[in-house]
Design a protein around this motif. Structure first.
Motif, PDB file in Angstrom:
ATOM      1  N   GLU A 139       0.837  -1.209   0.000  1.00  0.00           N
ATOM      2  CA  GLU A 139       0.000   0.000   0.000  1.00  0.00           C
ATOM      3  C   GLU A 139       0.877   1.267   0.000  1.00  0.00           C
ATOM      4  OE1 GLU A 139      -2.268  -0.011   3.639  1.00  0.00           O
ATOM      5  OE2 GLU A 139      -2.463   2.171   3.591  1.00  0.00           O
ATOM      6  N   THR A 140       1.931   1.261   0.824  1.00  0.00           N
ATOM      7  CA  THR A 140       2.828   2.422   0.912  1.00  0.00           C
ATOM      8  C   THR A 140       3.479   2.701  -0.438  1.00  0.00           C
ATOM      9  OG1 THR A 140       3.322   1.897   3.203  1.00  0.00           O
ATOM     10  CG2 THR A 140       4.929   3.286   2.053  1.00  0.00           C
ATOM     11  N   VAL A 141       4.003   1.654  -1.050  1.00  0.00           N
ATOM     12  CA  VAL A 141       4.700   1.812  -2.329  1.00  0.00           C
ATOM     13  C   VAL A 141       3.716   2.216  -3.434  1.00  0.00           C
ATOM     14  CG1 VAL A 141       5.968   0.507  -4.106  1.00  0.00           C
ATOM     15  CG2 VAL A 141       6.676   0.390  -1.710  1.00  0.00           C
ATOM     16  N   GLY A 142       2.509   1.678  -3.388  1.00  0.00           N
ATOM     17  CA  GLY A 142       1.480   2.063  -4.361  1.00  0.00           C
ATOM     18  C   GLY A 142       1.186   3.556  -4.305  1.00  0.00           C
ATOM     19  N   TRP A 143       1.078   4.081  -3.084  1.00  0.00           N
ATOM     20  CA  TRP A 143       0.825   5.514  -2.939  1.00  0.00           C
ATOM     21  C   TRP A 143       2.028   6.341  -3.398  1.00  0.00           C
ATOM     22  CZ3 TRP A 143      -3.660   7.544  -2.839  1.00  0.00           C
ATOM     23  CH2 TRP A 143      -4.734   6.874  -2.232  1.00  0.00           C
ATOM     24  N   GLN A 144       3.229   5.848  -3.089  1.00  0.00           N
ATOM     25  CA  GLN A 144       4.438   6.584  -3.515  1.00  0.00           C
ATOM     26  C   GLN A 144       4.517   6.647  -5.036  1.00  0.00           C
ATOM     27  OE1 GLN A 144       7.418   4.265  -1.424  1.00  0.00           O
ATOM     28  NE2 GLN A 144       7.722   5.879   0.086  1.00  0.00           N
ATOM     29  N   ILE A 145       4.178   5.539  -5.692  1.00  0.00           N
ATOM     30  CA  ILE A 145       4.205   5.533  -7.162  1.00  0.00           C
ATOM     31  C   ILE A 145       3.166   6.526  -7.691  1.00  0.00           C
ATOM     32  CG2 ILE A 145       3.731   4.138  -9.218  1.00  0.00           C
ATOM     33  CD1 ILE A 145       4.838   1.711  -7.637  1.00  0.00           C
ATOM     34  N   ALA A 146       1.967   6.484  -7.129  1.00  0.00           N
ATOM     35  CA  ALA A 146       0.896   7.373  -7.600  1.00  0.00           C
ATOM     36  C   ALA A 146       1.296   8.843  -7.419  1.00  0.00           C
ATOM     37  CB  ALA A 146      -0.391   7.074  -6.848  1.00  0.00           C
ATOM     38  N   GLY A 147       1.980   9.149  -6.308  1.00  0.00           N
ATOM     39  CA  GLY A 147       2.311  10.539  -6.022  1.00  0.00           C
ATOM     40  C   GLY A 147       3.583  11.031  -6.689  1.00  0.00           C
ATOM     41  N   SER A 148       4.520  10.120  -6.923  1.00  0.00           N
ATOM     42  CA  SER A 148       5.855  10.556  -7.371  1.00  0.00           C
ATOM     43  C   SER A 148       6.022  10.545  -8.888  1.00  0.00           C
ATOM     44  CB  SER A 148       6.943   9.646  -6.773  1.00  0.00           C
ATOM     45  OG  SER A 148       6.857   9.595  -5.376  1.00  0.00           O
ATOM     46  N   LEU A 149       5.189   9.766  -9.589  1.00  0.00           N
ATOM     47  CA  LEU A 149       5.376   9.655 -11.043  1.00  0.00           C
ATOM     48  C   LEU A 149       4.308  10.447 -11.792  1.00  0.00           C
ATOM     49  CD1 LEU A 149       6.125   5.837 -11.555  1.00  0.00           C
ATOM     50  CD2 LEU A 149       7.645   7.656 -10.745  1.00  0.00           C
ATOM     51  N   PRO A 150       4.714  11.303 -12.735  1.00  0.00           N
ATOM     52  CA  PRO A 150       3.711  11.912 -13.604  1.00  0.00           C
ATOM     53  C   PRO A 150       3.090  10.845 -14.503  1.00  0.00           C
ATOM     54  CG  PRO A 150       5.935  12.600 -14.236  1.00  0.00           C
ATOM     55  CD  PRO A 150       6.081  11.695 -13.057  1.00  0.00           C
ATOM     56  N   LYS A 151       1.918  11.100 -15.027  1.00  0.00           N
ATOM     57  CA  LYS A 151       1.205  10.084 -15.821  1.00  0.00           C
ATOM     58  C   LYS A 151       1.960   9.724 -17.108  1.00  0.00           C
ATOM     59  CE  LYS A 151      -2.115   9.444 -12.969  1.00  0.00           C
ATOM     60  NZ  LYS A 151      -1.675   8.491 -11.959  1.00  0.00           N
ATOM     61  N   ASP A 152       2.833  10.627 -17.570  1.00  0.00           N
ATOM     62  CA  ASP A 152       3.612  10.335 -18.778  1.00  0.00           C
ATOM     63  C   ASP A 152       5.048   9.910 -18.424  1.00  0.00           C
ATOM     64  OD1 ASP A 152       4.488  12.714 -17.780  1.00  0.00           O
ATOM     65  OD2 ASP A 152       4.414  13.812 -19.684  1.00  0.00           O
ATOM     66  N   PHE A 153       5.216   9.316 -17.253  1.00  0.00           N
ATOM     67  CA  PHE A 153       6.557   8.933 -16.781  1.00  0.00           C
ATOM     68  C   PHE A 153       7.266   8.008 -17.771  1.00  0.00           C
ATOM     69  CE2 PHE A 153       9.281   6.066 -14.131  1.00  0.00           C
ATOM     70  CZ  PHE A 153      10.159   7.035 -13.671  1.00  0.00           C
ATOM     71  N   ALA A 154       8.503   8.369 -18.087  1.00  0.00           N
ATOM     72  CA  ALA A 154       9.319   7.508 -18.955  1.00  0.00           C
ATOM     73  C   ALA A 154      10.713   7.428 -18.334  1.00  0.00           C
ATOM     74  CB  ALA A 154       9.380   8.075 -20.368  1.00  0.00           C
ATOM     75  N   GLY A 155      10.813   6.759 -17.220  1.00  0.00           N
ATOM     76  CA  GLY A 155      12.100   6.645 -16.533  1.00  0.00           C
ATOM     77  C   GLY A 155      12.229   5.274 -15.903  1.00  0.00           C
ATOM     78  N   VAL A 156      12.961   5.239 -14.813  1.00  0.00           N
ATOM     79  CA  VAL A 156      13.261   3.985 -14.116  1.00  0.00           C
ATOM     80  C   VAL A 156      12.717   4.112 -12.697  1.00  0.00           C
ATOM     81  CG1 VAL A 156      15.179   2.573 -13.249  1.00  0.00           C
ATOM     82  CG2 VAL A 156      15.344   3.650 -15.512  1.00  0.00           C
ATOM     83  N   LEU A 157      12.206   3.016 -12.158  1.00  0.00           N
ATOM     84  CA  LEU A 157      11.738   3.013 -10.773  1.00  0.00           C
ATOM     85  C   LEU A 157      12.652   2.103  -9.959  1.00  0.00           C
ATOM     86  CD1 LEU A 157       9.121   4.169  -9.280  1.00  0.00           C
ATOM     87  CD2 LEU A 157       8.511   1.766  -9.114  1.00  0.00           C
ATOM     88  N   ALA A 158      13.072   2.569  -8.793  1.00  0.00           N
ATOM     89  CA  ALA A 158      13.896   1.717  -7.918  1.00  0.00           C
ATOM     90  C   ALA A 158      13.106   1.402  -6.660  1.00  0.00           C
ATOM     91  CB  ALA A 158      15.204   2.419  -7.567  1.00  0.00           C
ATOM     92  N   TYR A 159      12.862   0.098  -6.440  1.00  0.00           N
ATOM     93  CA  TYR A 159      12.223  -0.324  -5.193  1.00  0.00           C
ATOM     94  C   TYR A 159      13.313  -0.559  -4.161  1.00  0.00           C
ATOM     95  CZ  TYR A 159      10.235  -3.318  -1.640  1.00  0.00           C
ATOM     96  OH  TYR A 159       9.880  -3.849  -0.424  1.00  0.00           O
ATOM     97  N   GLU A 160      13.327   0.282  -3.140  1.00  0.00           N
ATOM     98  CA  GLU A 160      14.353   0.191  -2.108  1.00  0.00           C
ATOM     99  C   GLU A 160      13.698   0.161  -0.729  1.00  0.00           C
ATOM    100  OE1 GLU A 160      18.370   1.756  -3.592  1.00  0.00           O
ATOM    101  OE2 GLU A 160      17.273   3.473  -2.821  1.00  0.00           O
ATOM    102  N   PRO A 161      13.478  -1.033  -0.175  1.00  0.00           N
ATOM    103  CA  PRO A 161      12.963  -1.072   1.193  1.00  0.00           C
ATOM    104  C   PRO A 161      13.949  -0.348   2.105  1.00  0.00           C
ATOM    105  CG  PRO A 161      13.479  -3.295   0.362  1.00  0.00           C
ATOM    106  CD  PRO A 161      13.786  -2.344  -0.734  1.00  0.00           C
ATOM    107  N   ILE A 162      13.473   0.637   2.837  1.00  0.00           N
ATOM    108  CA  ILE A 162      14.387   1.515   3.585  1.00  0.00           C
ATOM    109  C   ILE A 162      15.214   0.723   4.599  1.00  0.00           C
ATOM    110  CG2 ILE A 162      14.456   3.497   5.181  1.00  0.00           C
ATOM    111  CD1 ILE A 162      11.884   4.494   3.709  1.00  0.00           C
ATOM    112  N   TRP A 163      14.595  -0.304   5.152  1.00  0.00           N
ATOM    113  CA  TRP A 163      15.273  -1.098   6.182  1.00  0.00           C
ATOM    114  C   TRP A 163      16.377  -1.981   5.598  1.00  0.00           C
ATOM    115  CZ3 TRP A 163      14.436  -6.262   5.140  1.00  0.00           C
ATOM    116  CH2 TRP A 163      13.351  -6.544   4.303  1.00  0.00           C
TER     117      TRP A 163
END
Ligand code: PEP
Length: 252
Positions: A139-163
């Motif tokens: 759920e946390t990561v889903g919200w981060q993706i929704a908030g951090s990426l513009p709808k026309d995003f053309a880049g790379v996403l890094a999943y980094e569990p903070i712990w």
């Protein structure tokens, strides 16, 4: 698609050692079947970019301001990174989210600025240990993706569990596979067909010893590497492990 192995040097490296590290990475790069990027501190970015010119190793910044220029003391604009020779930029790293109170909204604006200036953004998301223990990681990561990426995003996403960052701890392979599968689904749902083309990196205590197992997991398209990127042999060892794997599919 080839894996992307990006090194985040963080706040490490004076001129001589940064140049030596970049040269050592470049020396091993041609023997590796993975895409390589190094992200040095801003103070040595131009120098590192110069020493990597003509090699297959890309150069990135570790952050940029969302504004084109102006009264932002200490900050760096996307155009300045380009001017130094960078073509990539890490955005929304958890250390910046924590140390500089960066929100998803701010990260999204930085992504826009980076893209407008020809930089490929590597956007970081990931849950805290408390969020994982509470079963709220997806759920946390889903919200981060929704908030951090513009709808026309053309880049790379890094999943980094903070712990897992800098701790020597990693999620289990099943946990990484579960999160990358979830993230692919979110990217498709939120971005449409473009979501399939986004490379999803795993980050958090990646080392030569665990790289092959992590990079072989479904939907893992590479790694964002912190500590191990400061030693050319380790960074290249990770890249070799990734390069030995090949996967079908655009985002894989
Ligand atoms: C990072 O900070 O992006 C990172 C993944 O660090 P480390 O590899 O040291 O865990």
């Amino acid at each position: 698609m080839r894996h992307l192995i990006a090194g985040n040097w963080k706040m490490n490296g004076l001129a001589a050692e940064a140049t030596a590290l970049a040269e050592a990475v470049a020396q091993g790069a041609s023997a590796v079947s993975a895409d390589l990027v190094v992200c040095p501190p801003a103070t040595v970015l131009a120098r590192v970019a110069q020493s990597l010119a003509g090699t297959p190793v890309g150069v990135g910044g570790q952050d940029c301001n969302a504004a084109a220029s102006g009264a932002h003391t200490g900050d760096i604009a996307a155009a300045m990174l380009r001017d130094c020779g960078a073509t990539w930029v890490i955005l929304g790293h958890s250390e910046r989210r924590a140390d500089h109170h960066e929100t998803d909204d701010m990260v999204r604006q930085k992504v826009r600025a980076a893209t407008e200036h020809g930089l490929v953004p590597i956007v970081c998301v990931g849950e805290t240990e408390a969020q994982r223990q509470a079963g709220r990681h997806a759920e946390t990561v889903g919200w981060q993706i929704a908030g951090s990426l513009p709808k026309d995003f053309a880049g790379v996403l890094a999943y980094e569990p903070i712990w897992a960052i800098g701790t020597g701890r990693t999620p289990t392979e099943a946990e990484v596979a579960e999160m990358h599968g979830f993230i692919r689904g979110e990217l498709r749902r939120q971005l449409g067909a473009a979501g399939q083309a986004v490379r999803i990196l795993y980050g958090g205590s990646v080392k030569p010893a665990n790289a092959a197992a992590l990079m072989a997991l479904p939907e893992v398209g590479g790694a964002l590497v912190g500590g191990a990127s400061l030693m050319a042999a380790d960074f290249l060892g990770i890249a070799r492990a990734a390069g030995a794997l090949s996967k079908p599919g655009a985002g894989g």
